[in-house]
Design an enzyme around this catalytic site. Structure first.
Site, PDB file in Angstrom:
ATOM      1  N   ASP A  44       0.828  -1.208   0.000  1.00 29.63           N
ATOM      2  CA  ASP A  44       0.000   0.000   0.000  1.00 29.63           C
ATOM      3  C   ASP A  44       0.867   1.265   0.000  1.00 29.63           C
ATOM      4  O   ASP A  44       2.005   1.251   0.458  1.00 29.63           O
ATOM      5  CB  ASP A  44      -0.910  -0.030   1.243  1.00 29.63           C
ATOM      6  CG  ASP A  44      -2.072   0.935   1.109  1.00 29.63           C
ATOM      7  OD1 ASP A  44      -2.402   1.338  -0.022  1.00 29.63           O
ATOM      8  OD2 ASP A  44      -2.656   1.291   2.154  1.00 29.63           O
ATOM      9  N   ASN A  92     -10.989  -2.413  -5.572  1.00 31.76           N
ATOM     10  CA  ASN A  92     -10.207  -1.414  -6.312  1.00 31.76           C
ATOM     11  C   ASN A  92     -10.847  -0.987  -7.636  1.00 31.76           C
ATOM     12  O   ASN A  92     -10.422  -0.003  -8.251  1.00 31.76           O
ATOM     13  CB  ASN A  92      -8.765  -1.900  -6.556  1.00 31.76           C
ATOM     14  CG  ASN A  92      -7.895  -1.866  -5.314  1.00 31.76           C
ATOM     15  OD1 ASN A  92      -7.012  -2.689  -5.130  1.00 31.76           O
ATOM     16  ND2 ASN A  92      -8.130  -0.886  -4.445  1.00 31.76           N
TER      17      ASN A  92
HETATM   18  C1  IPE Z   1      -5.391  -2.714  -0.387  1.00 30.58           C
HETATM   19  O1  IPE Z   1      -5.067  -1.381  -0.511  1.00 30.58           O
HETATM   20  C2  IPE Z   1      -5.353  -3.373  -1.726  1.00 30.58           C
HETATM   21  C3  IPE Z   1      -4.048  -3.475  -2.351  1.00 30.58           C
HETATM   22  C4  IPE Z   1      -2.902  -3.159  -1.809  1.00 30.58           C
HETATM   23  C5  IPE Z   1      -4.048  -4.021  -3.685  1.00 30.58           C
HETATM   24  P1  IPE Z   1      -6.197  -0.245  -0.672  1.00 30.58           P
HETATM   25  O2  IPE Z   1      -5.465   1.032  -0.776  1.00 30.58           O
HETATM   26  O3  IPE Z   1      -7.106  -0.596  -1.767  1.00 30.58           O
HETATM   27  O4  IPE Z   1      -6.979  -0.383   0.692  1.00 30.58           O
HETATM   28  P2  IPE Z   1      -7.868   0.677   1.486  1.00 30.58           P
HETATM   29  O5  IPE Z   1      -8.807   1.286   0.489  1.00 30.58           O
HETATM   30  O6  IPE Z   1      -6.931   1.685   2.063  1.00 30.58           O
HETATM   31  O7  IPE Z   1      -8.536  -0.138   2.538  1.00 30.58           O
HETATM   32  C1  IPE Z   2      -1.490   0.294  -3.411  1.00 28.06           C
HETATM   33  O1  IPE Z   2      -1.249   1.650  -3.407  1.00 28.06           O
HETATM   34  C2  IPE Z   2      -1.675  -0.259  -4.819  1.00 28.06           C
HETATM   35  C3  IPE Z   2      -3.038  -0.667  -5.143  1.00 28.06           C
HETATM   36  C4  IPE Z   2      -4.068  -0.640  -4.347  1.00 28.06           C
HETATM   37  C5  IPE Z   2      -3.265  -1.162  -6.483  1.00 28.06           C
HETATM   38  P1  IPE Z   2      -2.456   2.682  -3.413  1.00 28.06           P
HETATM   39  O2  IPE Z   2      -2.802   3.002  -4.827  1.00 28.06           O
HETATM   40  O3  IPE Z   2      -3.575   2.196  -2.592  1.00 28.06           O
HETATM   41  O4  IPE Z   2      -1.779   3.955  -2.752  1.00 28.06           O
HETATM   42  P2  IPE Z   2      -2.441   4.908  -1.660  1.00 28.06           P
HETATM   43  O5  IPE Z   2      -2.896   4.024  -0.541  1.00 28.06           O
HETATM   44  O6  IPE Z   2      -3.588   5.585  -2.342  1.00 28.06           O
HETATM   45  O7  IPE Z   2      -1.350   5.832  -1.268  1.00 28.06           O
HETATM   46 MG    MG Z   3      -4.058   2.370  -0.640  1.00 32.23          MG
END
Ligand code: IPE
Ligand code: IPE
Ligand code: MG
Length: 267
Positions: A44, A92
Site C-alpha cells: 500500500d 479497487n
Molecule cells: C489494499 O489497498 C489493496 C491493495 C494493496 C491491492 P487499498 O489502498 O485498496 O486499501 P484501502 O482502500 O486503504 O482499505
Molecule cells: C497500493 O497503493 C496499490 C493498489 C491498491 C493497487 P495505493 O494506490 O492504494 O496507494 P495509496 O494508498 O492511495 O497511497
Molecule cells: Mg491504498
C-alpha cells in the site's frame, strides 16, 4: 542483491538453518530458525508516495513494481516458502477508470518482462482471486504464466488480483454446497481442511506474517481465513520505498514474537 546466493530457488525442504558462507551481509540479522513460512504483503501507499513527490498516482504504481521484484528476490534468498502479495482488490474497481486501466497494463507488462527470470529462479506463480473478472488478454497471460511455472519447486508466489477474502470464501462455500447437493459430500464433511482445499491458496501453509506498508492498519479484505493466526507488521514506509532491508526488519521483528496459538507457550 539478486544473486543466486543460495544456488537459486529451492524447496523449503532444503532450507538451511544458517546463512551459507558468503551470504549478503544484509542477512546478518536474520534468525534462520525463526523465519515465517508464509508471508503476505499488502503493498500500500503507491499513490501517497507519488503525491509526496509531486507526481501523478500512477507513477507510484510504476515505482512499486521494482519494489516487488526486490522483495520477491529477498524472500527467495531467505527461503520463504510462500509469498502472497495484494496487487488488486475486488474493491479497487471503484477507482477512476484511467488508474484501473493503467494497473491492468502494468500487470501485463510485468508478466511479459519478469516471466523468464522468475522461471529461472524456480518460482511457482499463481494468481488468486476472481481471474475471470480481469481483461481477457491479461487472463490469458496469467494462465500461461501459471502453466509455465506449475512444476517449479521454489517459492510459491501468489499474486492477488481481483481478490477479496470474502469473495474467496463465498466461492468456497458455493463449491462445497454444490458438492453436497450433488451427494458427493455430506454436510458433516465440511471441516477446516475441506474449506482450505477450496481456497485459492490451497496447498500453501497458513499465513504467518502479514506486512502492510504506508501506515494504515487494516486487512482491507485480504486473506481473511488464511490470516487467522498471523502476526501483523505495520510500517509507515510507502511501498515504493520498501527496500530489502525493510523486509529484513520485518523478519527480525517476527522472530521476536511470542506465538502462543491460544496456549500458554509457543511450544
Ligand atoms: C489494499 O489497498 C489493496 C491493495 C494493496 C491491492 P487499498 O489502498 O485498496 O486499501 P484501502 O482502500 O486503504 O482499505
Ligand atoms: C497500493 O497503493 C496499490 C493498489 C491498491 C493497487 P495505493 O494506490 O492504494 O496507494 P495509496 O494508498 O492511495 O497511497
Ligand atoms: Mg491504498
Amino acid at each position: 542483491m539478486w544473486k543466486k546466493i543460495f544456488g537459486g530457488g529451492s524447496s523449503n525442504s532444503e532450507r538451511t538453518e544458517k546463512a551459507p558462507a558468503g551470504a549478503n551481509p544484509l542477512y546478518d540479522r536474520i534468525n534462520w530458525q525463526r523465519l515465517p513460512r508464509h508471508v503476505a504483503v499488502i503493498m500500500d501507499g503507491n499513490g501517497r508516495w507519488a503525491q509526496g513527490k509531486g507526481l501523478i498516482r500512477t507513477a507510484g504504481h510504476k515505482a512499486g513494481v521494482k519494489t516487488l521484484k526486490d522483495v520477491l528476490k529477498t524472500a527467495i534468498d531467505l527461503r520463504i516458502e510462500a509469498l502472497t502479495v495484494y496487487a488488486f482488490s475486488t474493491e479497487n474497481w471503484k477507482r477512476p477508470r484511467p488508474e484501473v486501466e493503467f494497473l491492468m497494463k502494468l500487470f501485463s507488462e510485468y508478466l511479459l518482462k519478469e516471466l523468464e527470470e522468475m522461471n529461472d529462479y524456480n518460482v511457482r506463480i499463481r494468481f488468486i482471486g476472481r481471474m475471470e473478472g480481469m481483461p481477457e488478454g491479461l487472463q490469458r497471460q496469467m494462465r500461461e504464466a501459471e502453466a509455465l511455472m506449475k512444476d517449479n519447486t521454489g517459492i510459491r508466489f501468489n499474486v492477488a488480483a481481483n481478490y477479496g477474502g470474502q469473495d474467496e470464501l463465498i466461492r468456497a462455500a458455493q463449491s462445497l454446497a454444490r458438492q453436497a447437493a450433488e451427494g458427493k459430500i455430506a454436510p458433516e464433511d465440511i471441516d477446516a481442511e475441506a474449506i482450505e482445499q477450496e481456497l485459492d491458496t490451497a496447498g500453501d501453509p497458513p499465513v504467518d506474517l502479514v506486512i502492510r506498508t504506508s501506515g494504515d492498519q487494516r486487512l482491507s479484505n485480504f486473506l481473511l481465513w488464511q490470516s487467522a493466526y498471523a502476526e501483523f507488521y505495520f510500517t509507515d514506509v510507502n511501498w515504493p520505498d520498501f527496500t530489502p532491508a525493510c523486509f529484513v526488519d520485518a523478519m527480525v521483528d517476527f522472530a521476536g514474537r511470542d506465538r502462543r496459538f491460544g496456549g500458554l507457550t509457543n511450544k
